[in-house]
Design a protein around this motif. Structure first.
Motif, mmCIF file in Angstrom:
data_model
loop_
_atom_site.group_PDB
_atom_site.id
_atom_site.type_symbol
_atom_site.label_atom_id
_atom_site.label_comp_id
_atom_site.label_asym_id
_atom_site.label_seq_id
_atom_site.Cartn_x
_atom_site.Cartn_y
_atom_site.Cartn_z
ATOM 1 N N SER A 260 -71.010 -13.757 -9.675
ATOM 2 C CA SER A 260 -71.352 -12.774 -8.647
ATOM 3 C C SER A 260 -70.942 -13.317 -7.277
ATOM 4 C CB SER A 260 -72.859 -12.491 -8.671
ATOM 5 O OG SER A 260 -73.192 -11.761 -7.520
ATOM 6 N N PHE A 261 -69.994 -12.630 -6.658
ATOM 7 C CA PHE A 261 -69.515 -13.066 -5.345
ATOM 8 C C PHE A 261 -70.587 -12.835 -4.294
ATOM 9 C CE2 PHE A 261 -65.708 -11.804 -7.722
ATOM 10 C CZ PHE A 261 -65.003 -12.991 -7.666
ATOM 11 N N ARG A 262 -71.340 -11.734 -4.463
ATOM 12 C CA ARG A 262 -72.344 -11.402 -3.449
ATOM 13 C C ARG A 262 -73.523 -12.358 -3.517
ATOM 14 N NH1 ARG A 262 -72.126 -5.109 -4.793
ATOM 15 N NH2 ARG A 262 -69.904 -4.914 -4.352
ATOM 16 N N LYS A 263 -73.988 -12.634 -4.746
ATOM 17 C CA LYS A 263 -75.148 -13.526 -4.879
ATOM 18 C C LYS A 263 -74.749 -14.990 -4.839
ATOM 19 C CE LYS A 263 -77.818 -10.429 -7.882
ATOM 20 N NZ LYS A 263 -78.076 -10.241 -9.304
ATOM 21 N N GLN A 264 -73.444 -15.279 -4.818
ATOM 22 C CA GLN A 264 -72.947 -16.666 -4.835
ATOM 23 C C GLN A 264 -73.587 -17.421 -6.007
ATOM 24 O OE1 GLN A 264 -71.281 -18.459 -1.530
ATOM 25 N NE2 GLN A 264 -70.303 -16.534 -2.058
ATOM 26 N N GLN A 265 -73.415 -16.843 -7.171
ATOM 27 C CA GLN A 265 -74.136 -17.361 -8.326
ATOM 28 C C GLN A 265 -73.301 -17.173 -9.587
ATOM 29 O OE1 GLN A 265 -77.249 -14.881 -10.154
ATOM 30 N NE2 GLN A 265 -78.706 -16.389 -9.358
ATOM 31 N N ILE A 266 -73.443 -18.111 -10.524
ATOM 32 C CA ILE A 266 -72.878 -17.851 -11.842
ATOM 33 C C ILE A 266 -74.000 -17.877 -12.878
ATOM 34 C CG2 ILE A 266 -70.508 -18.655 -11.466
ATOM 35 C CD1 ILE A 266 -71.339 -21.308 -12.807
ATOM 36 N N GLU A 267 -73.795 -17.030 -13.878
ATOM 37 C CA GLU A 267 -74.721 -16.961 -14.999
ATOM 38 C C GLU A 267 -73.877 -17.327 -16.217
ATOM 39 O OE1 GLU A 267 -76.237 -13.039 -15.337
ATOM 40 O OE2 GLU A 267 -77.582 -13.543 -16.982
#
Lengths: 571, 110
Positions: A260-267
């Motif tokens: 997620s580019f917006r949340k600056q996160q990977i799952e």
């Protein structure tokens, strides 16, 4: 007498010798054709296609050796045994006969028994040669057929398992199949929300049997990602499909990432793959991500666990993913490349931008000329601002004008379904039947996701958006959410879609009603919802997508409109 | 020396059956033509031509079981190949005489 009569050419300039030979050959049951000199012998060879040639050495016009050279060169790979008729004794002369293509000799006076033995031997040899040729041609035809089939299959395979959005600037990748078909698969696709799904898979074995499972896998991955399904649903679907179609003992080691580019996160969900490395840009530290699941295609749907790990990524943090082909590649001494050598590359690296190429080069140097024995795949994905990867590219090939434009639909979620089921893909699927809205599916997905989470979390569950102001508040928010979910037993969210055609294109009205207590919205205009207090409800985002937004009832009803213009979209 | 190898000629007769007469006549007319040419070639000291004709006569005579005659032609062929036509071991008339005897013996078989 023989089973199958052969056609035998007798070339001798001496008539009485020809008569004797012809008599012997005919007695055996074979057919005879004759030539009186070398020129006639070559001509008879072409017109009569003899199976065996009895060729006198000394003949006028063209001698036997010259005739033999011509005949053997025209025969190509067909076997035409030539038996030289000679009373020559000199070894040099006999050697010349062999050099010119002769297969055997018969000396004068002719001996019936010996000639019969020779003809029978060459007849058997010719038959064997013919069968060999047939078999070889058959094999070569089969092979050609198979190569052609593989080429067609490969084209289909490549179309289905296409690279998706692997060409985006935040991704580096290398796929190095061991054979025509790759048992490793690397897929990437943007979600309607703008995030990105990445999947690296390594099927048992390599070549066609390994690659064939990649086709349904890729179909599911791309199809469901485009429709807005979440990782959980996609992994479950792939697992159950592979479980169904793969033979026992065959499976696919998979890592799927939702970036997620917006949340600056990977799952991340990892099953059966070696550890991946997460390289932190600021510190240069490497964090290892380990597989916590079995590969896909092993467990039944009931036993399948889709639990994921989340990692916050800052700008330029990089995730390195690979199939075991990298670590298990061997040099010419048979040593494994191994994880230590891989880690050494990271430790010795000075320039993060060069790291990917370093790994590729080091592995190639290590394996050298020894060749490889498995598919090798390497991927680097970097966290960047969404602007660097651009908008989601939606396929508009279906055109704008056709499709349903005048319709209304209600969709209500209640009870446990409301708690557990994600209705967004279904709703997005219906909206996407309007071709113009298909082109807007990214925005529509975001819009519905925001409205649904507002209606469910703030409406039905009654959570306060104020909590989400800081990190601590977030944690508290999710804790409260868990509690509220447990105690909720009735409650519903109703979506009402209304689409009508307009002169210019169409108008979509979406009304979301929840069973919650609502909130005090009176006096607030749409543009005022961007106040800090409402940012937790994603209102600014909604306003940026829609033409209008208004709250109704006690604040438990929200109505948004979105119009589209056919002309504007076609440009 | 045997004029005709009798056991071989019996086999040949069995093999050729009614064509045996044709074979004998073919051999005789071929020999007469070739012997005339061979004599002319020797008198003209044409060694290659003499070798070629005597080689052919040697082969066909062997096939018709005339072993002595075949040996005589072989002697001429050998000399011709050595380009030594003047040093014949036997006069050419010996060859002609032997041929006449073979011819007579063959015709007796018909």
């Amino acid at each position: 007498m023989v089973d199958v009569p052969l056609n035998i050419l007798i070339a001798d300039d001496n008539k009485s010798d020809r008569l004797i030979l012809a008599a012997i050959v005919k007695k055996m049951g074979h057919k005879v054709c004759v030539a009186e000199d070398g020129v006639q012998a070559v001509a008879q060879y072409h017109s009569e296609k003899p199976d065996i040639i009895l060729l006198d050495v000394m003949m006028p016009n063209m001698n036997g050796q010259e005739a033999a050279v011509e005949i053997k060169s025209s025969a190509g790979e067909d076997m035409v045994p030539i038996i030289f008729l000679t009373s020559l004794q000199d070894a040099t002369d006999l050697a010349k006969c062999l050099d010119s293509g002769g297969d055997d000799f018969l000396t004068k006076p002719y001996n019936k028994i010996i000639l019969q033995a020779k003809i029978n031997a060459f007849s058997r040899m010719s038959k064997m040669h013919y069968i060999l040729q047939q078999q070889r041609n058959l094999i070569s035809d089969h092979n050609e057929h198979m190569v052609h089939e593989q080429e067609v299959a490969k084209a289909v395979y490549d179309n289905v398992t296409h690279a998706g959005c692997l060409n985006l600037p935040n991704i580096k990748h290398m796929l190095s199949p061991f054979s025509v078909f790759n048992g490793d698969v690397l897929l990437a696709a943007r979600k309607p929300s703008g995030s990105m799904h990445i999947l690296l898979g390594d099927f048992t074995g390599h070549g066609l049997p390994a690659a064939i499972g990649a086709m349904p896998l890729a179909e599911i991955f791309y199809g469901m990602t485009a429709k807005g399904f979440l990782m959980d649903d996609i992994l479950r679907e792939i697992n159950s499909k592979l479980k169904k179609i793969l033979p026992i003992g065959y499976f696919c080691c998979v890592c799927m990432v939702n970036l997620s580019f917006r949340k600056q996160q990977i799952e991340v969900w990892m099953g059966g793959l070696p550890d991946f490395y997460l390289l932190r840009h600021d510190t240069g530290q490497v964090e290892k991500l380990a597989s916590t699941h079995l590969p896909l295609g092993v467990l039944s749907s009931q036993g399948f666990d889709s639990k994921t790990q989340r990692y916050s990524l800052r700008r330029n943090d990089r995730l390195f993913m690979w199939s075991d082909g990298i670590i298990e590649s061997r040099n010419d001494q048979g040593d494994l490349f191994g994880e230590t050598r891989l880690m050494d590359i990271f430790n010795g690296n000075q320039d993060q931008e060069q790291l990917f190429d370093n790994i590729v080069n080091t592995v190639n140097e290590f394996t050298g000329e020894s060749g490889k024995d498995d598919d090798t795949t390497l991927l680097e994905v970097k966290m960047v601002p969404e602007a660097e990867v651009g908008e989601v590219d939606i396929d508009m090939s279906r055109g704008m004008i056709t499709g349903p434009t005048d319709w209304n639909m209600r969709y209500t979620l209640r009870g446990d379904t409301l708690k557990t089921f994600n209705p967004l893909p279904v709703m997005l699927g219906i909206l996407s039947d309007v071709p113009a809205l298909h082109g807007l599916s990214g925005q529509l997905y975001t819009l519905m996701a925001e409205l649904f989470s507002n209606a469910f979390e703030h409406g039905v569950l009654g959570l306060s958006s104020d909590l989400k102001k800081d990190a601590k508040g977030f944690a508290e928010y999710y804790a409260q959410r868990e509690l509220a979910m447990k105690s909720m037993d009735d409650g519903q969210v109703m979506f009402e879609f209304d689409h009508s055609p307009t002169q210019a294109g169409g108008l979509l009205t979406l009304t979301v009603t929840d069973s919650g207590g609502g909130f005090d919205y009176v006096g607030k205009q749409a543009n005022q919802f961007s106040d800090a207090g409402y940012s937790g409800r994603g209102i600014p985002l909604i306003v940026s997508i829609c033409d209008s937004l208004e709250y109704l009832g006690r604040g438990n009803i929200v109505k948004v409109t979105l119009s589209w213009n056919a002309k504007g979209l076609e440009e | 020396m045997a004029r005709l190898n009798m056991s071989q000629i019996d086999e040949l007769k069995d093999l050729m059956e009614e064509a045996f007469a044709d074979l004998v006549e073919t051999y005789i007319s071929d020999c007469e033509e070739k012997i005339t040419r061979l004599r002319a070639a020797i008198e003209a000291s044409d060694a290659p031509l003499s070798a070629e004709i005597s080689h052919s006569l040697k082969g066909s005579s062997a096939n018709i079981c005339a072993e002595d005659l075949s040996d005589l032609f072989k002697a001429i062929e050998d000399q011709a190949r050595l380009d030594n036509l003047s040093q014949m071991p036997q006069p050419f008339s010996d060859v002609q005489d032997e041929y006449q005897r073979v011819k007579g013996a063959l015709q007796n078989l018909l």
